[in-house]
Every structure is written in C-alpha cells, then in structure tokens.
Design an enzyme around this catalytic site. Structure first.
Site, PDB file in Angstrom:
ATOM      1  N   GLU A   1     -12.011   2.677   5.441  1.00 50.48           N
ATOM      2  CA  GLU A   1     -10.967   3.070   6.383  1.00 50.48           C
ATOM      3  C   GLU A   1     -10.997   4.589   6.511  1.00 50.48           C
ATOM      4  O   GLU A   1     -10.182   5.314   5.908  1.00 50.48           O
ATOM      5  CB  GLU A   1      -9.596   2.618   5.889  1.00 50.48           C
ATOM      6  CG  GLU A   1      -8.486   2.845   6.923  1.00 50.48           C
ATOM      7  CD  GLU A   1      -7.116   2.535   6.377  1.00 50.48           C
ATOM      8  OE1 GLU A   1      -6.799   2.972   5.252  1.00 50.48           O
ATOM      9  OE2 GLU A   1      -6.343   1.861   7.070  1.00 50.48           O
TER      10      GLU A   1
ATOM     11  N   GLU B   1       0.817  -1.214   0.000  1.00 52.30           N
ATOM     12  CA  GLU B   1       0.000   0.000   0.000  1.00 52.30           C
ATOM     13  C   GLU B   1       0.846   1.257   0.000  1.00 52.30           C
ATOM     14  O   GLU B   1       1.533   1.548   0.988  1.00 52.30           O
ATOM     15  CB  GLU B   1      -0.925   0.047   1.212  1.00 52.30           C
ATOM     16  CG  GLU B   1      -1.809   1.286   1.164  1.00 52.30           C
ATOM     17  CD  GLU B   1      -2.592   1.563   2.418  1.00 52.30           C
ATOM     18  OE1 GLU B   1      -2.207   1.090   3.494  1.00 52.30           O
ATOM     19  OE2 GLU B   1      -3.623   2.254   2.324  1.00 52.30           O
TER      20      GLU B   1
HETATM   21  O1  LIG Z   1      -2.773   4.227   6.773  1.00 54.25           O
HETATM   22  C1  LIG Z   1      -3.384   3.530   5.946  1.00 54.25           C
HETATM   23  O2  LIG Z   1      -4.034   3.960   4.954  1.00 54.25           O
HETATM   24  C2  LIG Z   1      -3.363   2.066   6.107  1.00 54.25           C
HETATM   25  O3  LIG Z   1      -4.099   1.369   5.428  1.00 54.25           O
HETATM   26  C3  LIG Z   1      -2.431   1.483   7.128  1.00 54.25           C
HETATM   27  O4  LIG Z   1      -2.867   0.234   7.486  1.00 54.25           O
END
Ligand SMILES: O=C(O)C(=O)CO
Length: 276
Positions: free
Chosen positions: A250, A151
C-alpha cells in the site's frame, strides 16, 4: 521459514492502468502477484469484479468498510457517535462484497474525531461506540467466517483526526471486545511514524496481527525508496517470527508501478520464487 505473500493494493498501485479495477487486476497478475487488496471496491459491481479476479488468477484478501460521508470529512464510522446505523449498513455492504469476492478479511475503519469536536472531549464516547460496533461486527463477520481488522493510522503525518492511531490502543480495544475473529492490521508506515521501535513492537503485537501493509517513510513510496525503514530486515524478521498472513503493498509508486517493483522481484528471486 515460509516466504512472505505479497498483495498488490489496487487503490494505490497500477493507477497508470486507469480507474477500472479490472485493468489493475490484470496488471497485478502480469507483475506476478497472486493476491490483491482494495480499499473501497464499491464503485464497481461485485460479480464482474469477482469474475475479473478469477480470470486473472488473483485472490482478493482485504477490503475496507465504507468511508462514510465525504461532506462530513469521514474516513470510517466504527468509532463515530451517532453513526452506528450507517456503520452497520456499511458493514452489510462490505460483507456482501467479501462474500461475492471470496475476500476473507474486512478492515473495520474506526473513523475520525468528528469535525468541530475536541478529541479529549469525545474520546471516551468514541471508545464505547467502537467497542459496541466491533462486538456487533465480529458476530456478523463470524457468521460468514470472515476476519475483522483494526488498523491504527498515524495522526502525526497522515490523518491528525483519526481515532485509532497506535498498536497499544488497538490491542487494548481488541482485548476488551474479546472476539477471536478480530485482529490487528499492522501498517509499518503508520507504526514507524507513531513511534518506531518496530522490532520490539512487531515482536510484541504480532500474535494479534492478521494483516501487514508496507510503505517507506516519510514519502510512502516503494519499500526500496529512500527512507527510514530497512525492509529486507523487516521481511526477514516477519519470516523468522512465522508470520503467515499477507503483506499488502500500500504505497505510492514513484513512477510506473511495474518498474518500481524491482524490490519485490529481488525478494522473490532471493527466496527462489519465480513470478508467474
Ligand atoms: O490509510 C491506510 O493506511 C489504510 O490502510 C486505509 O485503508
């Protein structure tokens, strides 16, 4: 076009339920989710957590390798010179949790440029360490039929010292490591901040993508909060491009998580999906 499948990130959502993941799992299930993700589940034993997820009818779809030493300001160890043993130990822990929890994906965190070091001076060494660690990790994960994810995290707003910060850098590393079970984690929040051009970048890099995460820019709130990104458009683009992975929620709720999920209820309704 298949509707997108959303996963509640329990490290960010449902914090009003308290720190216990079991309470957050139950809240996610009540909200209509069928999948969740957790950054670092390691403060709780895996077996009871797996039982709680099963009882709630939830699949865990993503967890991260451990962050490393808070004292050293670490956020992952994959690309950190001198920390290879700790990375491998953390990987073993992540694999043990993924096996117990039935979680198919592990985010292999690259980590930050070490405190006191200049990025330009250590970048070549960090790149070599990352490639070597990823080859090892891919082989370990393959034995468990697991997928490893890379990521890019933005270095403009969120984490100026993070080593991996663009899809181009991640794609280059994926090509060099050359393992079919390593894929790209597309966090729209980070990609927008690092350069935007989302339609073209999603079209270009989607073949490498194993997981998506969403949050609005710049406040990292709900997709329908005020900000730069038109998520109804992006969700439609992902559907049209045939993305079949999960979309991790998220983001930082502006208030109560459940109240803030009206955007997702609207999406489910628009696709004829009735939450359980
Ligand atoms: O900080 C972020 O976007 C993450 O996905 C870390 O796990």
């Amino acid at each position: 076009m298949a509707p997108l499948r959303f996963a509640a990130n329990l490290s960010w959502l449902f914090s009003e339920q308290g720190p216990a993941l079991s309470a957050r799992l139950e809240a996610a299930a009540r909200a209509g989710f069928r999948a969740v993700e957790v950054a670092w589940p390691y403060t709780e034993p895996a077996a009871p957590l797996a039982a709680a997820a099963r009882a709630a009818g939830l699949q865990l779809v993503l967890l991260n390798t451990p962050p490393g030493s808070a004292d050293l300001g670490e956020l992952g160890l994959g690309a950190v010179p001198g920390r290879q043993d700790a990375f491998r130990e953390g990987l073993e822990l992540a694999v043990a949790y993924a096996r117990e929890l039935g979680c198919p994906q592990v985010h292999l965190m690259a980590g930050r440029v070490p405190q006191g070091a200049e990025r330009a001076a250590v970048a070549k060494d960090m790149d070599a360490v990352f490639v070597e660690n990823l080859r090892h990790a891919a082989d370990v994960l393959a034995r468990e039929n697991l997928v490893g994810l890379l990521e890019p995290i933005n270095t403009r707003l969120t984490d100026p010292r993070y080593f991996l910060d663009t899809p181009e850098q991640a794609a280059t590393i994926l090509r060099r490591v050359d393992r079919p079970n390593l894929r790209l984690q597309l966090d729209v929040f980070h990609w927008q901040i690092m350069g935007g051009n989302l339609t073209a970048n999603i079209r270009t890099f989607l073949p490498l993508v194993g997981h998506v995460q969403v949050a609005q820019v710049p406040d990292r709130g709900e997709p329908d909060s005020l900000g730069e990104i038109n998520f109804p458009y992006l969700f439609q683009l992902l559907e049209e491009l045939g993305y079949v992975g999960f979309v991790g929620c998220e983001y930082r709720p502006r208030g109560d998580t459940q109240e803030g999920l009206s955007w997702l209820r609207a999406y489910w309704e628009s696709r004829g999906l009735a939450p359980a």
